[in-house]
Design a protein around this motif. Structure first.
Motif, short mmCIF file in Angstrom:
data_model
loop_
_atom_site.label_atom_id
_atom_site.label_comp_id
_atom_site.label_asym_id
_atom_site.label_seq_id
_atom_site.Cartn_x
_atom_site.Cartn_y
_atom_site.Cartn_z
N THR A 134 53.67 71.39 -68.89
CA THR A 134 53.55 71.62 -67.45
C THR A 134 54.76 71.06 -66.71
OG1 THR A 134 51.14 71.48 -67.64
CG2 THR A 134 52.08 71.28 -65.44
N LEU A 175 57.58 73.19 -64.50
CA LEU A 175 57.90 72.88 -63.10
C LEU A 175 59.38 72.57 -62.94
CD1 LEU A 175 54.80 70.66 -62.19
CD2 LEU A 175 55.25 73.02 -61.46
N GLN A 204 60.76 73.04 -59.11
CA GLN A 204 59.69 72.64 -58.19
C GLN A 204 59.56 71.12 -58.19
OE1 GLN A 204 56.04 74.71 -58.97
NE2 GLN A 204 56.97 76.74 -58.89
N ILE A 222 58.15 67.50 -58.46
CA ILE A 222 57.15 66.91 -59.34
C ILE A 222 56.77 65.53 -58.80
CG2 ILE A 222 56.65 66.06 -61.67
CD1 ILE A 222 58.65 68.10 -62.73
N SER A 229 50.52 66.27 -56.24
CA SER A 229 50.61 67.73 -56.37
C SER A 229 50.45 68.17 -57.82
CB SER A 229 51.94 68.23 -55.80
OG SER A 229 53.03 67.62 -56.47
N LEU A 230 50.87 67.33 -58.77
CA LEU A 230 50.70 67.66 -60.19
C LEU A 230 49.23 67.71 -60.56
CD1 LEU A 230 51.82 68.11 -63.07
CD2 LEU A 230 51.86 65.61 -63.32
N GLN A 237 46.79 68.30 -58.52
CA GLN A 237 46.22 69.47 -57.86
C GLN A 237 46.54 70.75 -58.63
OE1 GLN A 237 44.15 69.48 -55.08
NE2 GLN A 237 43.88 71.61 -55.73
N LEU A 238 47.78 70.84 -59.13
CA LEU A 238 48.18 72.02 -59.90
C LEU A 238 47.36 72.15 -61.18
CD1 LEU A 238 50.19 74.39 -60.43
CD2 LEU A 238 51.63 72.73 -61.61
N LEU A 239 47.17 71.04 -61.87
CA LEU A 239 46.36 71.06 -63.10
C LEU A 239 44.92 71.45 -62.79
CD1 LEU A 239 47.77 67.81 -64.76
CD2 LEU A 239 48.09 70.14 -65.59
N HIS A 240 44.42 70.99 -61.67
CA HIS A 240 43.05 71.34 -61.26
C HIS A 240 42.95 72.83 -60.96
CE1 HIS A 240 39.81 71.95 -58.27
NE2 HIS A 240 39.15 71.07 -59.03
N ASP A 241 43.95 73.35 -60.23
CA ASP A 241 43.93 74.77 -59.87
C ASP A 241 44.01 75.66 -61.10
OD1 ASP A 241 43.83 73.98 -57.25
OD2 ASP A 241 45.97 74.31 -56.84
N ARG A 242 44.67 75.19 -62.12
CA ARG A 242 44.81 75.97 -63.36
C ARG A 242 43.68 75.70 -64.35
NH1 ARG A 242 51.27 75.72 -65.02
NH2 ARG A 242 52.07 76.80 -63.16
#
Length: 485
Positions: free
Chosen positions: A79, A83, A88, A90, A94-95, A97-102
């Protein structure tokens, strides 16, 4: 590595015994696979805190997801790498949140695990050392997996010993190559090469990207014999293909100083070296049988040629009917010990394959041999020149096409045509001349038809064959020559 040696039950088949033994061996080693949990967390922690510096260094050192023993660490690294590639930002919140969204947050251990990794290493002073430890453990795991697979294959296919040995050796060599990283270089290193290249272009000299063969038209069309390429030179018997092979080998190894290896399945090492010495000295041995005594200048040329050849790094293996697996093993060893940069093989149809599948099919056997040579060229990153025989097709043609070979004349041509990067078809026009006048006019003329060139143009390479010296030389084109195709 524990292997059960207790007698099996009579109802068990040998294949089941082998499978059980291999499974037991794999189970025993997998429980204690080498790993470095602390260093894995440490380098990930450094990347999270200063991604711009440490992710770049990790990638330069060849770190990949596979180097991580723990899947959650590998997923987190992948991941971060993604990024970073997209430029993007890092940072921790936000990391997560990104892992949660995926839907990957639980796969990396949750928010607490990511936070724990972020705070794990107070500073990155030991980043490179920890990176080395992670890579070392990966190498050990790779060795264990390779050996475990070899144990299983040894039980299941005990009759394919040489093929197994070749696969194991190739796998181990792959592990070693995977540990090596290529560093960048200072621009100053290339300045001299650029100026030299510019001067060559100004003076109208050809651009050769690989090992030069010494034949002007061939080097112009091929740009030299390049690493990873397989060059097939095919001809009917008595056309001089072995002489051409040795002339090219001589130029690459002795004139250019590139270590080389020759596999000769047809001629002995003595015959190969004898040809090489007297051809280079430009002395016709046939004269000796006619009572001719060498002059002082002849002897000096022979001595000089012998000295140059003796001091070169040319290796000759004259094993008759050598197995392709054995040839590859010998080539790997010579590459490892002497860094050979070129291989010549005389000739393809005299090699053998030890696999059980090839025993009942000559076409299958040739296919395995051809693919094995191409794979070796790529594996060692060197050019390989291999000779091959043509069928009787050229003799069956008429008119101006009499004796002119085609790619379809290659014996078992399908796989060879597919694997080869270049195919040269050698023939001498005088050999097929129908009248004495034609023979006299065509005497010494030879052509190498470059019928396939994956990375360049094709066409005819005019040559002169000096039979008494067993030597081919560049010949200027005349009106009777074929033009480039």
């Amino acid at each position: 590595m524990a292997v059960d040696t207790k007698p099996a039950r009579s109802a068990d088949s040998p294949s089941l015994q082998a499978a059980d033994a291999a499974a037991q061996a794999a189970s025993d080693v997998t429980r204690s696979m080498p790993h470095a949990q602390g260093p894995e967390k440490s380098i990930l922690s450094s990347m999270l805190k200063d991604p711009e510096q440490w992710i770049g260094m990790a990638l330069e050192e060849g770190l990949t997801r596979e180097h991580f023993y723990f899947p959650n660490h590998g997923l987190l690294f992948e991941t971060l790498r993604e990024l970073n590639a997209k430029s993007q930002e890092i940072e921790l919140v936000s990391l997560v949140q990104l892992l949660h969204d995926r839907a990957l947050l639980e796969s990396v251990g949750g928010t607490a695990a990511v936070t724990d990794i972020f705070t794990y290493a107070p500073n990155a002073a030991h980043f490179k050392n920890h990176l080395g430890l992670v890579k070392d453990k990966y190498v050990l795991r790779s060795v264990i997996r390779t050996c475990t697979e070899a144990v299983s294959e040894a039980y299941e296919n005990p009759e394919e010993t040489l093929s197994l040995l070749d696969r194991v050796e190739s796998s181990v060599l792959g592990i070693r190559q995977g540990t090596e990283t290529t560093q960048g270089f200072h621009i100053k290193q290339s300045v001299a090469e650029v100026i030299s290249h510019f001067e060559a272009l100004v003076h109208g000299q050809m651009e050769v990207q690989g090992a030069p063969t010494g034949y002007l038209d061939l080097d112009r069309m091929s740009k030299g014999l390049k690493p990873g390429e397989m060059f097939v030179v095919a001809a009917r018997p008595s056309m001089g293909k072995t002489s051409l092979m040795m002339n090219i080998t001589e130029h690459i190894c002795i004139d250019q100083g590139i270590p080389a290896m020759v596999f000769s399945c047809e001629m002995t090492a003595f015959q190969i070296v004898q040809r090489l010495v007297f051809s280079r000295a430009r002395f016709a041995m046939s004269q000796l049988g006619k009572g001719f005594k060498p002059k002082k200048e002849d002897l000096l040329r022979i001595q000089r040629a012998a000295k140059e050849i003796a001091e070169s790094k040319l290796f000759v293996d004259d094993t008759a009917g050598i197995l392709i697996d054995t040839l590859r093993a010998k080539a790997r060893r010579r590459k490892r010990e002497d860094n050979i940069g070129f291989i010549a093989i005389d000739y393809l149809q005299l090699l053998k394959s030890g696999s059980k599948q090839a025993q009942n099919s000559r076409e299958r056997e040739i296919g395995e041999i051809s693919a094995g040579i191409k794979a070796l060229a790529k594996e060692l990153s060197i050019p390989i020149l291999v000779l091959a025989q043509l069928n009787r097709g050229p003799e069956g043609r008429t008119g101006k096409s009499l004796g002119v070979p085609r790619m379809s004349d290659l014996r078992e041509s399908g796989t060879i045509e597919q694997d080869a990067d270049m195919i040269g078809l050698l023939y001498r026009t005088a050999y097929y001349a129908e009248t004495e006048e034609d023979k006299e006019q065509e005497a010494g003329k030879a052509e190498l038809l470059l019928a396939k060139n994956r990375n360049g143009e094709t066409g005819h390479v005019p040559l002169t064959f000096i039979a008494e010296l067993m030597r081919f030389e560049t010949r200027a084109r005349d009106e009777h020559d074929h033009g480039p195709e």
